[in-house]
Design a protein around this motif. Structure first.
Motif, PDB file in Angstrom:
ATOM      1  N   GLN A 130      -1.953   1.427   1.600  1.00  0.00           N
ATOM      2  CA  GLN A 130      -1.720   1.527   0.157  1.00  0.00           C
ATOM      3  C   GLN A 130      -2.708   0.672  -0.620  1.00  0.00           C
ATOM      4  O   GLN A 130      -3.234   1.099  -1.650  1.00  0.00           O
ATOM      5  CB  GLN A 130      -0.270   1.135  -0.184  1.00  0.00           C
ATOM      6  N   LYS A 131      -2.970  -0.531  -0.128  1.00  0.00           N
ATOM      7  CA  LYS A 131      -3.956  -1.402  -0.786  1.00  0.00           C
ATOM      8  C   LYS A 131      -5.346  -0.757  -0.754  1.00  0.00           C
ATOM      9  O   LYS A 131      -6.082  -0.800  -1.741  1.00  0.00           O
ATOM     10  CB  LYS A 131      -4.005  -2.768  -0.115  1.00  0.00           C
ATOM     11  N   ARG A 143       1.344  -0.953   4.100  1.00  0.00           N
ATOM     12  CA  ARG A 143       0.895  -1.762   2.953  1.00  0.00           C
ATOM     13  C   ARG A 143      -0.625  -1.841   2.903  1.00  0.00           C
ATOM     14  O   ARG A 143      -1.235  -1.763   1.822  1.00  0.00           O
ATOM     15  CB  ARG A 143       1.509  -3.153   3.029  1.00  0.00           C
TER      16      ARG A 143
END
Length: 75
Positions: free
Chosen positions: A17-18, A14
């Motif tokens: 991805q951020k 995550r």
């Protein structure tokens, strides 16, 4: 242990991805900024060109006016 490992992997995924999304947004902002700078440069160039053309036309019109007045005086 498996649950904790999975949470760590998901957190890392995550976060990556951020970061990728933030990088894409920054690239888009930079692209837009460069486009704006290009448009401002074209605007400045166009305004300068119009000014120079106007100055030349004023000289030509002034000369035509002087020639017309000189011709009227001779008649």
């Amino acid at each position: 242990v498996l649950g904790t490992t999975l949470e760590v992997v998901l957190h890392k995924y995550r976060t990556e991805q951020k970061n990728k999304l933030a990088e894409l947004k920054n690239r888009e902002l930079e692209k837009n900024s460069l486009q704006k700078q290009k448009m401002q440069a074209i605007e400045t160039l166009t305004a300068g060109l119009a000014h120079e053309l106007n100055n030349s036309l004023l000289v030509v019109m002034g000369n035509i006016n002087i020639a017309s007045m000189a011709k009227s005086d001779k008649e």
